[in-house]
Design a protein around this motif. Sequence first.
Motif, mmCIF file in Angstrom:
data_model
loop_
_atom_site.group_PDB
_atom_site.id
_atom_site.type_symbol
_atom_site.label_atom_id
_atom_site.label_comp_id
_atom_site.label_asym_id
_atom_site.label_seq_id
_atom_site.Cartn_x
_atom_site.Cartn_y
_atom_site.Cartn_z
ATOM 1 N N SER A 26 0.833 -1.199 0.000
ATOM 2 C CA SER A 26 0.000 0.000 0.000
ATOM 3 C C SER A 26 0.874 1.259 0.000
ATOM 4 C CB SER A 26 -0.927 0.007 1.220
ATOM 5 O OG SER A 26 -0.157 -0.033 2.415
ATOM 6 N N ALA A 27 2.187 1.065 0.063
ATOM 7 C CA ALA A 27 3.120 2.196 0.043
ATOM 8 C C ALA A 27 3.204 2.780 -1.360
ATOM 9 C CB ALA A 27 4.503 1.744 0.491
ATOM 10 N N PRO A 28 3.405 4.069 -1.449
ATOM 11 C CA PRO A 28 3.561 4.667 -2.777
ATOM 12 C C PRO A 28 4.863 4.188 -3.419
ATOM 13 C CG PRO A 28 3.994 6.294 -1.072
ATOM 14 C CD PRO A 28 3.507 5.060 -0.378
ATOM 15 N N PRO A 29 4.897 4.093 -4.749
ATOM 16 C CA PRO A 29 6.125 3.654 -5.427
ATOM 17 C C PRO A 29 7.289 4.587 -5.118
ATOM 18 C CG PRO A 29 4.288 3.718 -6.957
ATOM 19 C CD PRO A 29 3.822 4.366 -5.694
ATOM 20 N N LYS A 30 8.488 3.999 -5.058
ATOM 21 C CA LYS A 30 9.701 4.766 -4.789
ATOM 22 C C LYS A 30 10.255 5.329 -6.092
ATOM 23 C CE LYS A 30 10.939 1.022 -2.586
ATOM 24 N NZ LYS A 30 11.708 -0.035 -1.995
ATOM 25 N N ASN A 31 10.988 6.422 -5.952
ATOM 26 C CA ASN A 31 11.652 7.069 -7.075
ATOM 27 C C ASN A 31 13.103 6.596 -7.114
ATOM 28 O OD1 ASN A 31 13.514 9.358 -8.029
ATOM 29 N ND2 ASN A 31 11.522 9.965 -8.851
ATOM 30 N N ARG A 32 13.548 6.086 -8.256
ATOM 31 C CA ARG A 32 14.897 5.522 -8.370
ATOM 32 C C ARG A 32 15.990 6.545 -8.057
ATOM 33 N NH1 ARG A 32 14.334 0.589 -10.725
ATOM 34 N NH2 ARG A 32 12.424 0.293 -11.877
ATOM 35 N N GLU A 33 15.851 7.749 -8.569
ATOM 36 C CA GLU A 33 16.875 8.769 -8.351
ATOM 37 C C GLU A 33 16.962 9.160 -6.881
ATOM 38 O OE1 GLU A 33 14.544 9.097 -10.872
ATOM 39 O OE2 GLU A 33 15.934 8.401 -12.412
ATOM 40 N N GLU A 34 15.813 9.298 -6.235
ATOM 41 C CA GLU A 34 15.805 9.650 -4.808
ATOM 42 C C GLU A 34 16.426 8.535 -3.973
ATOM 43 O OE1 GLU A 34 11.785 10.571 -3.687
ATOM 44 O OE2 GLU A 34 11.698 12.323 -5.009
ATOM 45 N N GLU A 35 16.096 7.295 -4.284
ATOM 46 C CA GLU A 35 16.646 6.156 -3.541
ATOM 47 C C GLU A 35 18.156 6.048 -3.760
ATOM 48 O OE1 GLU A 35 14.967 4.321 -1.235
ATOM 49 O OE2 GLU A 35 13.351 5.739 -1.649
ATOM 50 N N ALA A 36 18.622 6.303 -4.976
ATOM 51 C CA ALA A 36 20.060 6.260 -5.257
ATOM 52 C C ALA A 36 20.789 7.360 -4.488
ATOM 53 C CB ALA A 36 20.310 6.401 -6.754
ATOM 54 N N ALA A 37 20.194 8.541 -4.412
ATOM 55 C CA ALA A 37 20.801 9.648 -3.663
ATOM 56 C C ALA A 37 20.879 9.305 -2.175
ATOM 57 C CB ALA A 37 19.999 10.931 -3.877
ATOM 58 N N LYS A 38 19.817 8.691 -1.632
ATOM 59 C CA LYS A 38 19.827 8.276 -0.222
ATOM 60 C C LYS A 38 20.925 7.242 0.023
ATOM 61 C CE LYS A 38 14.841 8.753 0.455
ATOM 62 N NZ LYS A 38 13.608 7.972 0.726
ATOM 63 N N ALA A 39 21.085 6.307 -0.897
ATOM 64 C CA ALA A 39 22.107 5.268 -0.749
ATOM 65 C C ALA A 39 23.503 5.878 -0.776
ATOM 66 C CB ALA A 39 21.956 4.221 -1.840
ATOM 67 N N ARG A 40 23.722 6.839 -1.679
ATOM 68 C CA ARG A 40 25.031 7.512 -1.732
ATOM 69 C C ARG A 40 25.305 8.242 -0.425
ATOM 70 N NH1 ARG A 40 23.335 8.412 -7.024
ATOM 71 N NH2 ARG A 40 22.507 10.464 -6.507
ATOM 72 N N GLU A 41 24.296 8.912 0.107
ATOM 73 C CA GLU A 41 24.450 9.643 1.361
ATOM 74 C C GLU A 41 24.769 8.689 2.519
ATOM 75 O OE1 GLU A 41 21.635 12.328 4.224
ATOM 76 O OE2 GLU A 41 21.491 12.676 2.063
ATOM 77 N N ARG A 42 24.074 7.551 2.564
ATOM 78 C CA ARG A 42 24.351 6.560 3.615
ATOM 79 C C ARG A 42 25.775 6.021 3.495
ATOM 80 N NH1 ARG A 42 19.111 4.858 2.313
ATOM 81 N NH2 ARG A 42 19.964 3.206 0.995
ATOM 82 N N ALA A 43 26.231 5.787 2.265
ATOM 83 C CA ALA A 43 27.575 5.258 2.047
ATOM 84 C C ALA A 43 28.630 6.257 2.502
ATOM 85 C CB ALA A 43 27.767 4.903 0.577
ATOM 86 N N ILE A 44 28.407 7.518 2.218
ATOM 87 C CA ILE A 44 29.353 8.555 2.632
ATOM 88 C C ILE A 44 29.388 8.654 4.150
ATOM 89 C CG2 ILE A 44 29.782 11.053 2.643
ATOM 90 C CD1 ILE A 44 28.739 11.030 -0.302
ATOM 91 N N LYS A 45 28.214 8.659 4.784
ATOM 92 C CA LYS A 45 28.142 8.753 6.244
ATOM 93 C C LYS A 45 28.774 7.537 6.917
ATOM 94 C CE LYS A 45 24.175 11.791 6.726
ATOM 95 N NZ LYS A 45 22.786 11.927 7.170
ATOM 96 N N SER A 46 28.657 6.376 6.301
ATOM 97 C CA SER A 46 29.216 5.164 6.906
ATOM 98 C C SER A 46 30.728 5.076 6.715
ATOM 99 C CB SER A 46 28.554 3.921 6.297
ATOM 100 O OG SER A 46 29.028 3.712 4.971
ATOM 101 N N GLY A 47 31.270 5.936 5.857
ATOM 102 C CA GLY A 47 32.705 5.922 5.618
ATOM 103 C C GLY A 47 33.137 4.956 4.529
ATOM 104 N N ARG A 48 32.173 4.316 3.875
ATOM 105 C CA ARG A 48 32.535 3.372 2.804
ATOM 106 C C ARG A 48 33.177 4.100 1.640
ATOM 107 N NH1 ARG A 48 27.565 -0.458 1.769
ATOM 108 N NH2 ARG A 48 27.516 0.894 -0.030
ATOM 109 N N TYR A 49 32.757 5.317 1.391
ATOM 110 C CA TYR A 49 33.287 6.089 0.267
ATOM 111 C C TYR A 49 33.623 7.484 0.759
ATOM 112 C CZ TYR A 49 30.918 2.392 -2.285
ATOM 113 O OH TYR A 49 30.495 1.183 -2.726
ATOM 114 N N ALA A 50 34.600 8.079 0.149
ATOM 115 C CA ALA A 50 34.936 9.462 0.476
ATOM 116 C C ALA A 50 33.914 10.388 -0.146
ATOM 117 C CB ALA A 50 36.333 9.797 -0.057
#
Length: 104
Positions: free
Chosen positions: A78-102
């Motif tokens: 019942s959740a609204p569909p996700k936006n690919r670009e928004e999800e990719a941006a969130k993933a990049r942000e999480r990766a940066i915060k976790s220290g996986r990537y500079a």
Amino acid sequence: MTDAAARRIVVAMCRSIHTLHNFEPAATSDEVHAAALQYVRKIAGTTKPSKANQEAFDRAVAAIEHATQHLLDDLVTSAPPKNREEEAAKARERAIKSGRYAAA
């Protein structure tokens, strides 16, 4: 194997396999194939099987691709569909915060 060790293996394995459910537009057959291929590569421990194992490898990819497509077709939400670009941006942000990537 301890539960913690099993969780580490699952987390490490899943980094390259992306969520395919509930996107608009729906996951393409290429995305489903890529996920199946990544899964089989991880389980087999190789990105390029030997000639002796190529047929078994290809059968496994096809079977997992088929099962994955059926799963995606049958899932409901019942959740609204996700936006690919928004999800990719969130993933990049999480990766940066976790220290996986500079930070870029």
